[in-house]
Enzyme design. Structure first.
Site, PDB file in Angstrom:
ATOM      1  N   GLU A  90      -1.549   5.363  11.337  1.00 57.56           N
ATOM      2  CA  GLU A  90      -0.615   6.437  11.028  1.00 57.56           C
ATOM      3  C   GLU A  90      -1.350   7.768  11.086  1.00 57.56           C
ATOM      4  O   GLU A  90      -2.455   7.893  10.535  1.00 57.56           O
ATOM      5  CB  GLU A  90      -0.045   6.215   9.624  1.00 57.56           C
ATOM      6  CG  GLU A  90       1.208   6.994   9.328  1.00 57.56           C
ATOM      7  CD  GLU A  90       2.460   6.209   9.628  1.00 57.56           C
ATOM      8  OE1 GLU A  90       3.553   6.706   9.322  1.00 57.56           O
ATOM      9  OE2 GLU A  90       2.357   5.094  10.180  1.00 57.56           O
ATOM     10  N   GLU A 125       0.839  -1.195   0.000  1.00 55.72           N
ATOM     11  CA  GLU A 125       0.000   0.000   0.000  1.00 55.72           C
ATOM     12  C   GLU A 125       0.870   1.240   0.000  1.00 55.72           C
ATOM     13  O   GLU A 125       2.058   1.183   0.332  1.00 55.72           O
ATOM     14  CB  GLU A 125      -0.921   0.019   1.226  1.00 55.72           C
ATOM     15  CG  GLU A 125      -0.200   0.071   2.543  1.00 55.72           C
ATOM     16  CD  GLU A 125      -1.142   0.067   3.747  1.00 55.72           C
ATOM     17  OE1 GLU A 125      -2.366   0.012   3.532  1.00 55.72           O
ATOM     18  OE2 GLU A 125      -0.654   0.119   4.878  1.00 55.72           O
ATOM     19  N   ARG A 149       4.786   5.682  18.905  1.00 52.06           N
ATOM     20  CA  ARG A 149       5.417   4.375  18.714  1.00 52.06           C
ATOM     21  C   ARG A 149       6.310   4.017  19.896  1.00 52.06           C
ATOM     22  O   ARG A 149       6.592   2.855  20.146  1.00 52.06           O
ATOM     23  CB  ARG A 149       6.216   4.344  17.409  1.00 52.06           C
ATOM     24  CG  ARG A 149       7.378   5.311  17.353  1.00 52.06           C
ATOM     25  CD  ARG A 149       8.070   5.247  16.007  1.00 52.06           C
ATOM     26  NE  ARG A 149       8.775   3.970  15.850  1.00 52.06           N
ATOM     27  CZ  ARG A 149       9.212   3.522  14.685  1.00 52.06           C
ATOM     28  NH1 ARG A 149       9.001   4.208  13.580  1.00 52.06           N
ATOM     29  NH2 ARG A 149       9.876   2.386  14.617  1.00 52.06           N
ATOM     30  N   LYS A 169       2.502   4.518   1.283  1.00 51.14           N
ATOM     31  CA  LYS A 169       2.934   4.934   2.619  1.00 51.14           C
ATOM     32  C   LYS A 169       3.019   6.446   2.668  1.00 51.14           C
ATOM     33  O   LYS A 169       3.850   7.051   2.000  1.00 51.14           O
ATOM     34  CB  LYS A 169       4.305   4.315   2.952  1.00 51.14           C
ATOM     35  CG  LYS A 169       4.961   4.862   4.216  1.00 51.14           C
ATOM     36  CD  LYS A 169       4.243   4.390   5.459  1.00 51.14           C
ATOM     37  CE  LYS A 169       5.078   4.667   6.711  1.00 51.14           C
ATOM     38  NZ  LYS A 169       5.205   6.115   7.006  1.00 51.14           N
TER      39      LYS A 169
END
Length: 329
Positions: free
Chosen positions: A298, A247, A269, A249
């Site tokens: 994200e 996919e 993260r 990014k």
């Protein structure tokens, strides 16, 4: 438990380079701790942590406040402190040397305990607003007044988050496993769910293997994120993975969103709580997502329909108290 016992143990293991021996020594040490709170704190302190990474609380104590507290407790001026640091390269050793040569006298010294240090840390982390810095200096100075030189060394390092013991997650995992005869894989799983080795150690001691197996994912306690692995080339990665999905990014930053019990919490993260830095995401989640869910994804900053560099979001994380102005930009 006396903080002196903890400091002396740190002094002993600081000289050990073997990871196997480190884990074995720590296992023996923590197994002998009887109090749950002491066990919890010692496990975190050995790693140079006061709170788990996802906990919003922080001491808010920098080198300048430590300088001033040491000046009050020892009578040493700033120039002397800086000379010691130049010689040693370590503010912890500097504190130890200053305590050895201190000119200030204390009539009533209280022995430091792990519980007392935790109490002071929790008080400092709760202080905000006008006068909070002076209050923190006073609390730190009181700790140094009560500390022996070796206690001052590791107390200072702990405040700075730099214990210099070489004790990382793997060593603590193996130490907990060895202390209570539990497979390291199960300890690792418990840590990935809780991200709190202090809690894992207490459960392992009190409830054993079954207790760790019962630990489940909880809302507002972040799960350790699965991160991408590096491959030398695309064909090698596809061969290893088998079936793959590809996919686009976008240039954003990874977050984990917890939505439940009437509130939204967002973690980076590194599992830091960054909720205050992303108020628009909080509102969008509340409007469009049903409660009792954990989302992994994200966050991408957008302007006029186009994505902005991810550094824009990182600036938000670093300046979470000025987010309103940044949103306008």
């Amino acid at each position: 438990m006396l903080f002196k016992n903890f400091a002396e143990f740190c002094e002993t293991i600081e000289k050990i380079s073997s990871t196997l021996e480190l884990a074995a020594r720590i296992a023996t040490f923590i197994k002998e701790i009887n109090d749950d709170n002491d066990l919890y704190n010692v496990v975190l302190f050995l790693m140079g942590k006061v709170y788990p990474p996802w906990d919003e609380r922080e001491l808010g104590v920098g080198v300048g406040l430590i300088y001033e507290a040491l000046r009050i407790a020892t009578g040493a001026n700033k120039s002397k402190i800086e000379n010691f640091i130049r010689e040693t390269g370590d503010l912890g050793i500097t504190a130890e040397l200053l305590l050895q040569a201190k000119t200030q006298l204390t009539l009533f010294e209280e022995e430091l305990t792990i519980a007392k240090v935790r109490e002071v840390f929790d008080t400092m982390s709760s202080l905000i607003g006008e006068g909070s810095q002076k209050r923190k200096i006073r609390l730190l100075a009181d700790l140094y007044f009560s500390a022996t030189p070796i206690e001052a060394k590791y107390l200072t390092r702990l405040i700075l988050g730099e214990m210099r013991l070489g004790v990382g997650e793997g060593i603590v995992r193996d130490a907990i496993a060895k202390a209570w005869g539990i497979e390291s894989e199960l300890v690792e799983r418990a840590y990935m769910i809780t991200n709190d080795f202090g809690r894992v150690a207490v459960v392992a001691r009190n409830e054993g293997r079954q207790g760790l197996e019962k630990l489940k994912i909880e809302l507002h306690v972040p799960v350790k994120m699965m991160l991408a692995q590096v491959a030398e080339e695309i064909n090698e990665a596809i061969k290893e993975m088998g079936n793959v999905a590809v996919e686009w990014k976008f240039d954003g930053t990874r977050v984990q969103v917890h939505w439940g019990n009437g509130r939204v919490t967002i973690y980076s993260r590194r599992l830091e709580n960054v909720t205050k830095a992303l108020p628009e995401i909080v509102e969008e989640i509340k409007k469009n997502v049903k409660e009792n869910v954990i989302l992994d994804g994200e966050v991408v900053a957008m302007k006029e329909g186009r994505p902005l560099p991810f550094q824009h979001i990182l600036r938000r994380f670093r300046r979470k108290y000025e987010v309103g102005k940044m949103m306008e930009k």
